[in-house]
Design an enzyme around this catalytic site. Sequence first.
Site, PDB file in Angstrom:
ATOM      1  N   ASN A 102      23.320  60.229  47.871  1.00  0.00           N
ATOM      2  CA  ASN A 102      23.291  59.200  48.906  1.00  0.00           C
ATOM      3  C   ASN A 102      22.586  59.700  50.160  1.00  0.00           C
ATOM      4  O   ASN A 102      22.735  60.857  50.540  1.00  0.00           O
ATOM      5  CB  ASN A 102      24.719  58.747  49.236  1.00  0.00           C
ATOM      6  CG  ASN A 102      25.395  58.148  48.020  1.00  0.00           C
ATOM      7  OD1 ASN A 102      24.724  57.760  47.078  1.00  0.00           O
ATOM      8  ND2 ASN A 102      26.718  58.089  48.032  1.00  0.00           N
ATOM      9  N   VAL A 103      21.858  58.809  50.792  1.00  0.00           N
ATOM     10  CA  VAL A 103      21.103  59.178  51.990  1.00  0.00           C
ATOM     11  C   VAL A 103      21.792  58.644  53.250  1.00  0.00           C
ATOM     12  O   VAL A 103      21.264  58.754  54.345  1.00  0.00           O
ATOM     13  CB  VAL A 103      19.645  58.651  51.923  1.00  0.00           C
ATOM     14  CG1 VAL A 103      18.902  59.269  50.730  1.00  0.00           C
ATOM     15  CG2 VAL A 103      19.586  57.121  51.850  1.00  0.00           C
ATOM     16  N   ASP A 104      22.999  58.078  53.074  1.00  0.00           N
ATOM     17  CA  ASP A 104      23.646  57.376  54.185  1.00  0.00           C
ATOM     18  C   ASP A 104      24.437  58.271  55.140  1.00  0.00           C
ATOM     19  O   ASP A 104      24.880  57.819  56.196  1.00  0.00           O
ATOM     20  CB  ASP A 104      24.557  56.261  53.646  1.00  0.00           C
ATOM     21  CG  ASP A 104      25.570  56.754  52.612  1.00  0.00           C
ATOM     22  OD1 ASP A 104      26.075  57.880  52.749  1.00  0.00           O
ATOM     23  OD2 ASP A 104      25.861  55.990  51.663  1.00  0.00           O
ATOM     24  N   HIS A 119      18.840  63.804  47.923  1.00  0.00           N
ATOM     25  CA  HIS A 119      17.782  62.812  48.152  1.00  0.00           C
ATOM     26  C   HIS A 119      17.475  62.603  49.633  1.00  0.00           C
ATOM     27  O   HIS A 119      16.882  61.606  50.011  1.00  0.00           O
ATOM     28  CB  HIS A 119      18.156  61.482  47.480  1.00  0.00           C
ATOM     29  CG  HIS A 119      18.148  61.570  45.977  1.00  0.00           C
ATOM     30  ND1 HIS A 119      18.698  60.610  45.160  1.00  0.00           N
ATOM     31  CD2 HIS A 119      17.638  62.517  45.148  1.00  0.00           C
ATOM     32  CE1 HIS A 119      18.534  60.971  43.881  1.00  0.00           C
ATOM     33  NE2 HIS A 119      17.906  62.128  43.851  1.00  0.00           N
ATOM     34  N   CYS A 127       6.983  63.514  59.625  1.00  0.00           N
ATOM     35  CA  CYS A 127       5.595  63.074  59.530  1.00  0.00           C
ATOM     36  C   CYS A 127       5.143  63.148  58.067  1.00  0.00           C
ATOM     37  O   CYS A 127       5.398  64.131  57.376  1.00  0.00           O
ATOM     38  CB  CYS A 127       4.731  63.980  60.397  1.00  0.00           C
ATOM     39  SG  CYS A 127       2.971  63.657  60.201  1.00  0.00           S
ATOM     40  N   CYS A 130       1.955  66.147  58.391  1.00  0.00           N
ATOM     41  CA  CYS A 130       2.209  67.563  58.695  1.00  0.00           C
ATOM     42  C   CYS A 130       3.655  67.971  58.450  1.00  0.00           C
ATOM     43  O   CYS A 130       3.981  69.154  58.512  1.00  0.00           O
ATOM     44  CB  CYS A 130       1.790  67.898  60.131  1.00  0.00           C
ATOM     45  SG  CYS A 130       2.917  67.259  61.390  1.00  0.00           S
ATOM     46  N   CYS A 147       3.116  60.370  64.324  1.00  0.00           N
ATOM     47  CA  CYS A 147       3.518  61.726  64.700  1.00  0.00           C
ATOM     48  C   CYS A 147       2.870  62.124  66.030  1.00  0.00           C
ATOM     49  O   CYS A 147       1.665  61.936  66.213  1.00  0.00           O
ATOM     50  CB  CYS A 147       3.054  62.667  63.586  1.00  0.00           C
ATOM     51  SG  CYS A 147       3.217  64.412  63.947  1.00  0.00           S
ATOM     52  N   ASN A 213      33.842  55.798  37.579  1.00  0.00           N
ATOM     53  CA  ASN A 213      32.776  54.806  37.753  1.00  0.00           C
ATOM     54  C   ASN A 213      33.326  53.419  37.430  1.00  0.00           C
ATOM     55  O   ASN A 213      34.227  53.270  36.619  1.00  0.00           O
ATOM     56  CB  ASN A 213      31.590  55.128  36.827  1.00  0.00           C
ATOM     57  CG  ASN A 213      30.312  54.428  37.273  1.00  0.00           C
ATOM     58  OD1 ASN A 213      30.249  53.207  37.351  1.00  0.00           O
ATOM     59  ND2 ASN A 213      29.285  55.205  37.573  1.00  0.00           N
TER      60      ASN A 213
HETATM   61  P1  OAD Z   1      23.057  53.297  41.184  1.00  0.00           P
HETATM   62  O1  OAD Z   1      22.934  52.076  42.019  1.00  0.00           O
HETATM   63  O2  OAD Z   1      22.081  53.553  40.118  1.00  0.00           O
HETATM   64  O3  OAD Z   1      24.470  53.329  40.485  1.00  0.00           O
HETATM   65  C1  OAD Z   1      25.653  53.055  41.164  1.00  0.00           C
HETATM   66  C2  OAD Z   1      26.790  53.337  40.217  1.00  0.00           C
HETATM   67  O4  OAD Z   1      28.016  53.174  40.915  1.00  0.00           O
HETATM   68  C3  OAD Z   1      26.849  52.392  38.997  1.00  0.00           C
HETATM   69  O5  OAD Z   1      27.022  53.180  37.840  1.00  0.00           O
HETATM   70  C4  OAD Z   1      28.087  51.525  39.285  1.00  0.00           C
HETATM   71  O6  OAD Z   1      28.764  51.193  38.086  1.00  0.00           O
HETATM   72  C5  OAD Z   1      28.922  52.435  40.125  1.00  0.00           C
HETATM   73  N1  OAD Z   1      29.824  51.791  41.094  1.00  0.00           N
HETATM   74  C6  OAD Z   1      29.603  50.692  41.841  1.00  0.00           C
HETATM   75  N2  OAD Z   1      30.611  50.483  42.690  1.00  0.00           N
HETATM   76  C7  OAD Z   1      31.513  51.478  42.477  1.00  0.00           C
HETATM   77  C8  OAD Z   1      32.780  51.838  43.062  1.00  0.00           C
HETATM   78  N3  OAD Z   1      33.319  51.131  44.055  1.00  0.00           N
HETATM   79  N4  OAD Z   1      33.395  52.939  42.590  1.00  0.00           N
HETATM   80  C9  OAD Z   1      32.855  53.678  41.591  1.00  0.00           C
HETATM   81  N5  OAD Z   1      31.673  53.395  41.016  1.00  0.00           N
HETATM   82  C10 OAD Z   1      31.013  52.316  41.459  1.00  0.00           C
HETATM   83  O7  OAD Z   1      23.111  54.502  42.222  1.00  0.00           O
HETATM   84  P2  OAD Z   1      22.837  56.044  42.006  1.00  0.00           P
HETATM   85  O8  OAD Z   1      23.347  56.515  40.678  1.00  0.00           O
HETATM   86  O9  OAD Z   1      23.327  56.726  43.229  1.00  0.00           O
HETATM   87  O10 OAD Z   1      17.275  57.734  44.388  1.00  0.00           O
HETATM   88  O11 OAD Z   1      21.291  56.070  41.981  1.00  0.00           O
HETATM   89  C11 OAD Z   1      20.664  57.293  41.882  1.00  0.00           C
HETATM   90  C12 OAD Z   1      19.398  57.305  42.656  1.00  0.00           C
HETATM   91  O12 OAD Z   1      18.537  56.260  42.214  1.00  0.00           O
HETATM   92  C13 OAD Z   1      19.524  57.031  44.144  1.00  0.00           C
HETATM   93  O13 OAD Z   1      19.886  58.171  44.893  1.00  0.00           O
HETATM   94  C14 OAD Z   1      18.163  56.609  44.488  1.00  0.00           C
HETATM   95  C15 OAD Z   1      17.972  55.639  43.367  1.00  0.00           C
HETATM   96  O14 OAD Z   1      16.754  55.223  43.131  1.00  0.00           O
HETATM   97  C16 OAD Z   1      16.281  57.873  45.249  1.00  0.00           C
HETATM   98  O15 OAD Z   1      16.086  57.120  46.173  1.00  0.00           O
HETATM   99  C17 OAD Z   1      15.438  59.062  44.963  1.00  0.00           C
HETATM  100 ZN    ZN Z   2       2.218  65.131  61.932  1.00  0.00          ZN
END
Ligand code: OAD
Ligand code: ZN
Length: 247
Positions: A102-104, A119, A127, A130, A147, A213
């Site tokens: 998560n990026v949050d 991530h 930038c 650079c 930048c 999950n």
């Molecule tokens: P996803 O959106 O692919 O998956 C979210 C998962 O959370 C799913 O399997 C849902 O079933 C589950 N879920 C939803 N609500 C829930 C809850 N309250 N409790 C438990 N599980 C729950 O997100 P990520 O797996 O994080 O990458 O995605 C991976 C990466 O793909 C992200 O970091 C991002 C994305 O593209 C980049 O940006 C590089």
């Molecule tokens: Zn720069």
Amino acid sequence: MDFPPDLISSLQKADRIAVLTGAGASQESGLRTFRDSQDGLWAKYKPTDLASPEAFARDPKLVWDWYAWRREAIKGVRPNRGHYALVEMESKVADFTLITQNVDGLHRFAGSKKIHELHGNINRVRCSQCGMFTEEWGDDTESVPTCGKCGGLLRPDVVWFGESLPRGELEAAVLAARNCQVFFSIGTSGVVQPAASLAFAAHNKGALVVEINAESTPLTPKADYFFQGKSGEILPELVNAVWRNKD
Ligand code: OAD
Ligand code: ZN
């Protein structure tokens, strides 16, 4: 929820635990997961079509605006009970590593200390030319801010599809996965590499794999324990069952 006694005792004995979280861990804070559809203005775009170097090259303003909108949305958001349960787990376990996709920034906000952000973080900007990090950028809504050093376009310090992960963070995550006794995979669909491989690395080294999950995932058949439901509900109950009643 009733947790199997053998899991409870394994967790009580464990002094090396690694946890991987994904977007599902923030869902109960009000953030949409990656594979949910988006609402409002952005409904017609798929996140996977915006989070890439190609998208930024094609239309930097579109991509910048999408992140600016998400950054705003995150400002009002608070950690949920799942985040706090992981803070408590960290305080009970000698060697605890939290790995997040998560990026949050919500894990840090909640108080977790040893965190590897695979991530990146949406609140950091750098930038695109650079690489210089910047804390301040203009709010000019007409164009993407540039930048101060080289004039390149600024971009969020997040990992896009097709980009490599920050090497140090990834190495630390792989090490934690290989060394832990118990590995948790929480709220991640487990389809984005290399993060998805961490649970398998832990499993191959003999760690217990525990998945939490809302739905089953490609990891589920390999997991030693799978708890289907919300991490903000299951995690506090589990932490309570394992560590509050210990001794
Ligand atoms: P996803 O959106 O692919 O998956 C979210 C998962 O959370 C799913 O399997 C849902 O079933 C589950 N879920 C939803 N609500 C829930 C809850 N309250 N409790 C438990 N599980 C729950 O997100 P990520 O797996 O994080 O990458 O995605 C991976 C990466 O793909 C992200 O970091 C991002 C994305 O593209 C980049 O940006 C590089
Ligand atoms: Zn720069």
